[in-house]
Design a protein around this motif. Structure first.
Motif: not given
Length: 360
Positions: A17-27, A55-66
């Motif tokens: 029931g949590g938030p959904r993350l959409r990642y590109p180009d796959a099946k 890794i993407h949600e916990t580490i990379l996205l916060p860095i990119l946002f900041r």
């Protein structure tokens, strides 16, 4: 609904029931959404995408946002995914090469201090630098190049464009890409033994007297830069798709790692001529094969050495190293090795000028 982690391109809620993350180009899996025995939708978990997603949600996205670089949001997930694949490759190398070296060693050493430094080189190259350069670098350059060509009325080069018969044959196309890249790497490797300044950098790779499968990534930083530029250039010329390029390099490097293994395992008379074996490549690292006196430059296929008369199947080499290289290249710290390689490169580059000045 159970926790779900699909391949990139699927919806990935982190908790029921949590938030959904959409990642590109796959099946996503064909099983996803179908009911299980309790009547709930079946969820298929891809562990690599799940780890990369964390890794993407916990580490990379916060860095990119900041840093205000959220335009790299989608691409950064692919970097994380290839970093995870890099870890997988290290584990596969370990699983294959360690038994080969332990049960069928060519030579045994009482102490293995210098091998630890090679492990450090491998982890940095396969997990950190490799995905950063092969995906981000190649992706950005190819996107820019194809955009420029399209804007000026040209069709970006592809192997399928040159040979339409390859359309719909992805496995064969992938193999041909690998063959072409290996041929390009043959010349890169041979040139690194031809030009003195370049060999000054490459000597770090040859200075190892305790060569194991970890030694494959034992390189000077500038030598690695040249290698990646060379590989990316070759990939761009033949139009390797950006998602295939890292996988191609991963595949080629897997074979190259085994060719450095300290093992007496042989591929046999025919096998030695189909794929580079540990003994074939060990001849390239022999004590009498440093600099311009070397042989067996091929990384994956020995065909180029056979066709261009640089193959030597006769040498029964055990000891490796470069007797003329500074000791720091063989047993120094990482920084000492990098400095020694740079100093040797400069000395070889200016050798003729110094001789000329001395003669005057």
């Amino acid at each position: 609904m159970a926790i779900r982690a699909g391949l990139p391109g699927g919806w990935v809620p982190s908790i029921p029931g949590g938030p959904r993350l959409r990642y590109p180009d796959a099946k996503t899996s064909d099983l996803a959404g179908k009911p299980d025995l309790q009547g709930e939708p079946v969820v298929v978990i891809d562990p690599f995408a799940w780890i990369a997603g964390w890794i993407h949600e916990t580490i990379l996205l916060p860095i990119l946002f900041r840093t205000g670089e959220m335009q790299w949001e989608d691409v950064s997930f692919m970097w994380a995914l290839f970093a995870v694949y890099g870890v997988l490759q290290v584990l596969i190398n370990y699983a294959i090469c360690v038994p080969a070296e332990r049960f069928w060693p060519l030579i045994r050493w009482e102490r293995r201090e210098t091998v630890a430094m090679d492990v450090f080189y491998t982890l940095i190259a396969r997990i950190g630098v490799f995905p950063l350069v092969t995906f981000f670098g190649f992706y950005w350059i190819q996107t820019a190049m194809n955009g420029w060509l399209t804007d000026h009325g040209y069709i970006p080069p592809t192997l399928e464009g040159l040979f339409p018969a390859l359309l719909g044959m992805p496995v064969l196309t992938f193999f041909i890409y690998a063959v072409v890249l290996d041929f390009a790497d043959y010349w890169r490797h041979r040139f690194s033994h031809t030009f003195g300044w370049w060999y000054g950098l490459h000597a770090l790779h040859h200075a190892q007297r305790q060569m194991t499968f970890w030694s494959d990534d034992r390189n000077h930083v500038l030598d690695d830069v040249i290698t990646y530029v060379w590989f990316i250039g070759a990939g761009l010329l033949i139009g390797v798709p950006p998602m295939q390029f890292p996988l191609l390099v991963l595949t080629l490097r897997l074979v190259e790692s085994f060719s450095h293994a300290n093992t007496r395992i042989s591929f046999g008379r025919i096998g030695e001529r189909l794929l580079v074996s540990p003994q074939f490549h060990r001849a390239h690292h022999g004590l009498d094969a440093s600099g311009r006196n070397s042989c067996n430059y091929g990384g994956v296929f020995p065909w180029w050495d056979m066709a261009l008369r640089t193959a030597d199947f006769r040498r029964d080499v055990i000891e490796t190293g470069d007797l003329r290289a500074p000791e720091a290249l063989a047993s120094g710290s990482w920084l000492a090795q990098q400095r020694a390689g740079l100093a040797l490169s400069w000395r070889l580059l200016t050798r003729k000028r110094r001789r000329r000045v001395a003669a005057e």
